[in-house]
Scaffold this active site. Structure first.
Site, short mmCIF file in Angstrom:
data_model
loop_
_atom_site.label_atom_id
_atom_site.label_comp_id
_atom_site.label_asym_id
_atom_site.label_seq_id
_atom_site.Cartn_x
_atom_site.Cartn_y
_atom_site.Cartn_z
N ASP A 1 -6.11 -13.78 9.25
CA ASP A 1 -5.11 -13.63 8.41
C ASP A 1 -3.79 -14.53 8.61
O ASP A 1 -2.66 -14.29 8.83
CB ASP A 1 -4.52 -12.19 8.23
CG ASP A 1 -5.58 -11.40 7.58
OD1 ASP A 1 -6.39 -11.84 6.76
OD2 ASP A 1 -5.33 -10.07 7.66
N HIS B 1 -11.41 -13.88 3.45
CA HIS B 1 -12.60 -12.80 3.26
C HIS B 1 -13.70 -13.92 2.80
O HIS B 1 -14.99 -13.58 3.12
CB HIS B 1 -12.36 -12.01 2.07
CG HIS B 1 -11.20 -10.87 2.41
ND1 HIS B 1 -10.94 -9.93 1.71
CD2 HIS B 1 -10.58 -10.73 3.80
CE1 HIS B 1 -9.80 -9.34 2.42
NE2 HIS B 1 -9.72 -9.76 3.59
N GLU C 1 -9.47 -13.63 -1.47
CA GLU C 1 -8.56 -13.77 -0.26
C GLU C 1 -9.68 -14.93 0.63
O GLU C 1 -10.62 -14.76 0.84
CB GLU C 1 -8.67 -12.62 0.61
CG GLU C 1 -7.84 -12.94 1.74
CD GLU C 1 -7.26 -11.53 2.63
OE1 GLU C 1 -6.90 -10.56 1.90
OE2 GLU C 1 -7.46 -11.56 3.66
N ASP D 1 2.37 2.01 3.29
CA ASP D 1 3.47 1.01 3.96
C ASP D 1 4.69 1.30 3.68
O ASP D 1 5.63 1.09 4.23
CB ASP D 1 3.34 -0.62 3.27
CG ASP D 1 1.84 -1.00 3.18
OD1 ASP D 1 1.05 -0.65 4.29
OD2 ASP D 1 1.42 -1.81 2.50
N GLU E 1 -11.00 -6.59 -4.59
CA GLU E 1 -10.64 -7.96 -3.48
C GLU E 1 -12.05 -7.69 -2.77
O GLU E 1 -12.29 -6.96 -1.85
CB GLU E 1 -9.55 -7.50 -2.56
CG GLU E 1 -9.10 -8.56 -1.47
CD GLU E 1 -7.89 -8.28 -0.86
OE1 GLU E 1 -6.91 -7.58 -1.49
OE2 GLU E 1 -7.88 -8.66 0.39
N HIS F 1 0.95 -1.32 -0.06
CA HIS F 1 -0.09 -0.12 -0.10
C HIS F 1 0.97 1.19 0.13
O HIS F 1 1.95 1.17 0.55
CB HIS F 1 -0.89 0.12 1.14
CG HIS F 1 -1.84 -1.04 1.48
ND1 HIS F 1 -1.45 -2.14 2.04
CD2 HIS F 1 -3.16 -1.24 1.41
CE1 HIS F 1 -2.71 -2.91 2.54
NE2 HIS F 1 -3.41 -2.29 1.68
N ASP G 1 -5.13 -13.65 -2.47
CA ASP G 1 -4.47 -13.48 -1.25
C ASP G 1 -4.52 -14.48 -0.37
O ASP G 1 -5.47 -15.03 0.15
CB ASP G 1 -5.21 -12.13 -0.58
CG ASP G 1 -4.59 -10.83 -0.99
OD1 ASP G 1 -3.75 -10.77 -1.95
OD2 ASP G 1 -4.75 -9.86 -0.24
N ASP H 1 -1.44 -12.62 2.21
CA ASP H 1 -1.84 -11.53 3.09
C ASP H 1 -1.93 -12.30 4.39
O ASP H 1 -3.28 -12.42 4.79
CB ASP H 1 -3.05 -11.00 2.50
CG ASP H 1 -3.39 -9.81 2.88
OD1 ASP H 1 -2.95 -9.38 4.24
OD2 ASP H 1 -4.52 -9.05 2.48
N ASP I 1 -11.08 -11.56 10.82
CA ASP I 1 -10.27 -11.79 9.97
C ASP I 1 -8.93 -11.96 10.51
O ASP I 1 -8.44 -10.94 10.89
CB ASP I 1 -10.12 -10.60 8.97
CG ASP I 1 -9.43 -10.65 7.66
OD1 ASP I 1 -9.32 -11.78 7.06
OD2 ASP I 1 -9.23 -9.64 6.98
C1 XUL Z 1 -7.57 -6.51 4.50
C2 XUL Z 1 -6.77 -6.95 3.50
C3 XUL Z 1 -6.09 -5.90 2.66
C4 XUL Z 1 -5.79 -5.95 0.88
C5 XUL Z 1 -5.18 -4.85 0.65
O1 XUL Z 1 -8.57 -7.46 4.85
O2 XUL Z 1 -6.99 -8.06 2.82
O3 XUL Z 1 -4.66 -6.07 3.15
O4 XUL Z 1 -5.53 -7.14 0.76
O5 XUL Z 1 -5.62 -3.45 0.93
CO CO Z 2 -5.98 -8.92 1.31
#
Ligand code: XUL
Ligand code: CO
Length: 448
Positions: free
Chosen positions: A317, A279, A276, A112, A240, A109, A304, A347, A315
């Site tokens: 991750d 998600h 993702e 970042d 996404e 991003h 992702d 991710d 989430d």
């Molecule tokens: C948040 C997510 C983000 C996107 C990019 O849940 O997945 O990190 O991948 O903005």
């Molecule tokens: Co993501």
């Protein structure tokens, strides 16, 4: 390509060298057991199939903060008062990590990479300076950018959204940030550009004009597409999907919702989907479901790679290690003909309790091995005659005669009625679900 074990002046991961492939017999936690970049599977190397990327945000920013306490890890590149100095050190640490791990791609991003500073002009200047440095690091190492994106959700100004903010003044800032992030992505040769609409949604229907916000979102995306194309971006724009968190409801709810939105607004094609895993599960689907819906629509763009926690509703991750998920995902990817310009971006973040410097490596190695195994198993599955014939045979009644005429749209309800009246009661044809589930387990545990 640079032969040096690290980039810049400081080695941030001392004691860890290039991660080797040692194969299934190894018990070295800092070696690959399955991911052998040059191994050919179904005509392409593992590296070409999997196109792994490391994400900048979780890997080099996230030190373990949660709602109940601060971070638990110390990252030396964060030391020092000057945020641009920290940004430069972080970049060196990142490129040291990428090259030691042996991934071809990275993702970021805007914020970042460079601190936002106190004004739009400072934001643009900081980002441009860091992009110039990242460009140098890319040429020194051969690293490539899978995608760039703009963070339109962390700064408090974006609390009510970016593109869908009810205040036009915020929409304008969002436009400025997407413009800068697109400039950065093009400057670094990025192959895709991602929109994750973290706050593009609502907390309450009482105060939200959803119809107007969705129109604004489409207009914003169209403008982003046109600007990107005007500066020479030839890659894929990616949406996404995520159903919720941070908002109560996010407009990009799941793969099918986004597909409908893109088609409705004439954006499909320029835009594809970045799916993702966590998600997809938040939206009540499986990872493979959202991949399949995207692939069926011809819109599977990128992945992702992570996983959630089946016992909670947010989430998490986590790094992907569930072999059923990885096999199912890679079956869809292989059947879709590959990821194209997309890739597998981790991710994913370390658990708060994982505090050793080597844990970042161990986590990524595990994810890469899981998808490499997933690829090997999926390749067996899609080439197995029992699997290949199952779906083909199941739909064979549409291949010719009245079934084919129905598919062509030539049989109305009256014609269907006459066909049914002339036929006998249909027999029961087994779905053979257990047969195929058993086959996948047999293939999963056969020698790789
Ligand atoms: C948040 C997510 C983000 C996107 C990019 O849940 O997945 O990190 O991948 O903005
Ligand atoms: Co993501």
């Amino acid at each position: 390509m640079s032969k040096s074990p690290f980039i810049g002046d400081t080695e941030f991961f001392p004691g860890i060298g290039a991660i080797p492939f040692e194969g299934p017999g190894s018990d070295n936690p800092l070696a690959f057991k399955a991911y052998d970049a040059g191994r050919v599977v179904g005509g392409k190397t593992m590296a070409e199939h999997l196109r792994f990327a490391v994400c900048y945000w979780h890997t080099f920013h996230f030190t373990g903060l949660d709602p109940f306490g601060p971070g638990t890890r110390h990252y030396a590149w964060n030391d020092g008062a000057d945020p641009m100095d920290a940004a430069r050190r972080r970049l060196d640490a990142a490129f040291e990590f990428f090259t030691k791990l042996g991934v071809p791609y990275w993702c970021f991003h805007d914020v970042d990479l460079a601190p936002e500073g106190g004004s739009l002009a400072e934001y643009e200047a900081n980002l441009a300076a860091m992009v110039a440095l990242a460009g140098e690091r890319q040429s020194e190492t051969g690293m490539k950018l899978l995608w760039g994106t703009s963070n339109l959700f962390s700064n408090p100004r974006f609390m009510n959204g970016g593109a869908t903010n009810p205040d036009f003044e915020v929409v304008a800032v969002a436009g400025a940030h997407v413009k800068a992030a697109l400039d950065a992505t093009v400057a670094l040769g990025g192959e895709n550009y991602v929109f994750w609409g973290g706050r593009e949604g609502y907390a309450s229907l009482w105060n939200t004009d959803t119809k107007r916000e969705l129109e604004h979102m489409a207009t914003f995306l169209r403008q982003a597409r046109d600007y990107g194309r005007s500066i020479g971006f030839e890659g894929t724009f990616l949406i996404e999907p995520k159903p919720m968190e941070p908002m109560h409801h996010q407009y990009d709810f799941d793969a099918q919702t986004v597909t409908g939105f893109l088609r409705h607004h004439g954006l499909a094609g320029d835009f594809k989907l970045n799916i993702e895993a966590n998600h997809a599960t938040l939206s009540g689907h499986t990872f493979a479901h959202d991949l399949r819906m995207s692939a069926d629509a011809g819109l599977l763009g990128s992945i992702d790679a992570n996983r959630g926690n089946a016992q909670n509703g947010w989430d998490t991750d986590q790094f992907p290690t569930d072999m059923n998920d990885c096999v199912q995902a890679m079956i869809v990817v292989l059947e879709a003909g590959g990821l194209g310009s997309g890739g597998l971006n981790f991710d994913a973040k370390l658990r708060r309790e994982s505090t050793d410097p080597e844990d970042l490596f161990i986590a990524h190695i595990g994810g890469m091995d899981a998808f490499a195994r997933g690829l090997l198993i999926a390749d067996r599955v899609v080439n197995h005659p029992r699997y290949r014939n199952l779906k083909k045979d199941r739909y064979a009644s549409f291949d010719a005669g009245a079934g084919a005429a129905f598919e062509r749209g030539e049989l109305g309800l009256a014609a269907l009625r006459d066909h049914a009246a002339a036929a006998t009661e249909p027999g029961r044809i087994s779905g053979k679900q257990e047969l195929v589930e058993n086959l996948i387990n047999d293939l999963m545990f056969a020698e790789l």
